[in-house]
Enzyme design. Structure first.
Site, short mmCIF file in Angstrom:
data_model
loop_
_atom_site.label_atom_id
_atom_site.label_comp_id
_atom_site.label_asym_id
_atom_site.label_seq_id
_atom_site.Cartn_x
_atom_site.Cartn_y
_atom_site.Cartn_z
N TYR B 288 0.83 -1.21 0.00
CA TYR B 288 0.00 0.00 0.00
C TYR B 288 0.88 1.26 0.00
CZ TYR B 288 -4.03 2.94 0.75
OH TYR B 288 -5.02 3.88 0.58
N TYR B 338 -5.13 5.65 -8.09
CA TYR B 338 -5.50 5.48 -6.69
C TYR B 338 -6.85 4.78 -6.61
CZ TYR B 338 -6.69 7.00 -1.92
OH TYR B 338 -7.06 7.06 -0.60
#
Lengths: 159, 389
Positions: B288, B338
């Site tokens: 992440y 994203y």
């Protein structure tokens, strides 16, 4: 910089919206008292406000005065006006309180941004800002002079 | 079943679907969800009639799971989940779907994230009030409200503790851009140099523009079903070998005073034990990356190198394609787009299927895909995935 919101014509800075647990914290700050909950049974400090001690499970506590001293756990310099009422660059600091290693409080910083460094000793000052309905006091921090006595509640904008 | 090992390889990802990445989708989050789910079902060789479970995560910025279930025409829903949370919760919805499938609660669960994160609801930005988080009252009055600020606080503490410098962050951005150049789906495909990185403007010190992820509109969905059923479908099945849920920092609450150590230090041990693997078994890691320092931190906290040694590990080239631990092979949130976490999982599936094209990690059999490692939101999640034998 912490007093920017009180300048005539400046856009309103966001104000806190206390909940039923945190209202005593904000009320104490407005009286220029820096307090945190401390467990009656095991003595652990806790933050933010809640009714139960996460260390021993006790539901009994007292709002207890702090020394107002700590060190910078971290700090940032904002180069973007992320919210109304702030002019960049401005700093936000995260202060590790002397009372207990895991108490980290955010606040603004009073003084030259160039002087910021992790681990720096700081002390609390009170920053009175204008709220929508009533005066609101926020927490600011300044570099602690070497060997200085704990701050006795001076006003951040008085210096 | 002790330690949750009954979950090991007991569910599979049979399909993956994307909408395109854009700065303005022009459509609703419901439309993004339905298009991504439809694409994932097509990829698997399934139809809406096969779906009996729905799971999504969101932070007050996307359509409800029940609305999607109705739109899919599901009359007898066996499983649903509306997980509040951003990137930290991203992998938990797929772990929950795996539990539902492994226990027979549901047979085929679609999991998705649908966001107009650029055109409608910018994180911590305009278009909505602050998320419903009690602790925001202690931050917002100081002008502290957005993810780059919150992660800059973690980044400064981490840099100062271990002597990291800007170039260490820059190498993460450069590596991921190099991977994105090989990814037709990626938003950012122009190679990035260290000069480009260092000359990019400050957002909030110590984070520069290229330390920060893109803000994009996208929907991504995966289909979770039984391994037995997945074997008969269109794609090489990828099983969920381990799933983990973990705690986190909320930045200002106590019990976790060390900002330089993420909860992944604990959750990774549990995750690898459940999956029956260790860090050395991981062929590709999708970590992440809302901000570059999170990637450095996770390389350490998932045990790929000792604490304090990640700068040398990265400078030695270990995270590039073809090297010891290829990281964020799609370009991640920094360069692909994203999607709040699920694009990492989707890329891991592609790598394990062997369909990642010019960025394929040769012979990849086991992958790690992670959610945000436990800052701000107070929780984290991650998965280990395996190419079915």
């Amino acid at each position: 910089m912490t007093g920017a919101a009180t300048d005539a014509g400046a856009p309103a800075r966001p104000v806190p919206y206390p909940d039923r647990d945190s209202a005593p914290w904000w009320a104490a700050l407005a009286r220029h008292e820096l307090v945190l909950q401390r467990c009656d049974d095991c003595g652990a400090w806790r933050w933010p406000a809640r009714v139960l001690c996460g260390r021993c499970g006790s539901l009994r506590w007292q709002w207890t005065p702090l020394s107002g001293r700590g060190t910078l756990a971290s700090w940032i310099v904002n180069h973007h006006a992320f919210l109304p009422g702030f002019e960049s660059p401005y700093a936000v600091v995260l202060v590790r309180l002397d009372e207990q290693d895991d108490l980290l409080l955010p606040g603004s910083f009073v003084g030259a941004l160039e002087g910021l460094r992790t681990g720096m000793a700081v002390r609390a000052v009170f920053d009175d800002v204008r709220g929508a309905d009533e005066p609101i006091t926020l927490l600011a921090w300044e570099r602690a002079p070497d060997g200085a006595a704990p701050n006795e509640g001076e006003d951040a904008r008085g210096r | 079943m002790s330690g949750g090992s009954g979950l090991r390889d007991a569910a599979a990802i049979a399909g993956v679907g994307y909408t395109e990445y854009s700065k303005n989708s022009g459509v609703s989050t419901l439309a993004l969800a339905l298009r991504a789910i439809s694409a994932a079902l097509d990829d698997a060789g399934l139809t809406i009639a096969d779906v009996d479970g729905v799971a999504c995560h969101k932070v007050g910025d996307s359509v409800q799971a029940a609305v999607v279930a109705q739109a899919l025409g599901i009359r007898d829903l066996h499983f649903y989940l509306d997980q509040f949370g951003g990137g930290s919760a991203s992998h938990s919805i797929v772990g929950a779907a795996a539990m539902a499938v492994a226990t027979g609660v549901a047979d085929c669960v679609v999991c998705w994230r649908a966001i107009n994160a650029r055109s409608e609801f910018r994180m911590g930005g305009t278009g909505r009030p602050p998320p419903d988080v009690l602790e925001f009252q202690y931050q917002v009055p100081y002008g502290l409200a957005t993810p780059p600020q919150q992660f800059a606080l973690m980044a400064r503490a981490y840099m100062d503790r271990y002597g990291l410098v800007a170039e260490d962050f820059g190498r993460i951005a450069i590596n991921q851009r190099a991977n994105a150049v090989l990814n037709e789906r990626a938003m950012m495909r122009t190679p990035l140099t260290m000069d480009d990185y260092l000359s990019s403007r400050w957002i909030v010190e110590p984070l520069r523009l290229f330390d920060c992820c893109l803000e994009t509109d996208v929907g991504i969905a995966v289909v979770v079903t039984t391994p037995e059923r997945a074997r008969d479908l269109r794609q090489v099945p990828v099983t969920i070998s381990g799933a983990v849920w973990g705690s986190g920092h909320t930045l200002i609450s106590n019990h976790r005073g060390d900002l330089t150590m993420s909860p992944a230090v604990d959750t990774s041990r549990r995750l690898f034990a459940l999956a029956g693997v260790g860090p050395d078994d991981i062929d590709v890691a999708e970590l992440y990356d809302a901000f570059t320092p999170l990637v450095l931190l996770q390389i350490e906290d998932y045990g790929f190198c000792p604490k304090g040694e990640v700068a040398a590990f990265v400078a030695d080239g270990n995270i590039a394609l073809g090297e010891r631990l290829p990281v964020n092979t799609h370009g991640g949130h920094l360069s692909e787009g994203y999607a709040h976490g699920l694009n990492h999982l989707a890329e891991a599936v592609s790598q394990l299927r062997g369909t990642a094209g010019p960025r394929q990690v040769e012979g990849a059999e086991v992958a790690l895909s992670t959610g945000q490692p436990g800052y701000v939101a107070g929780n984290t999640s991650a998965l280990v995935l395996r190419r079915a034998s």
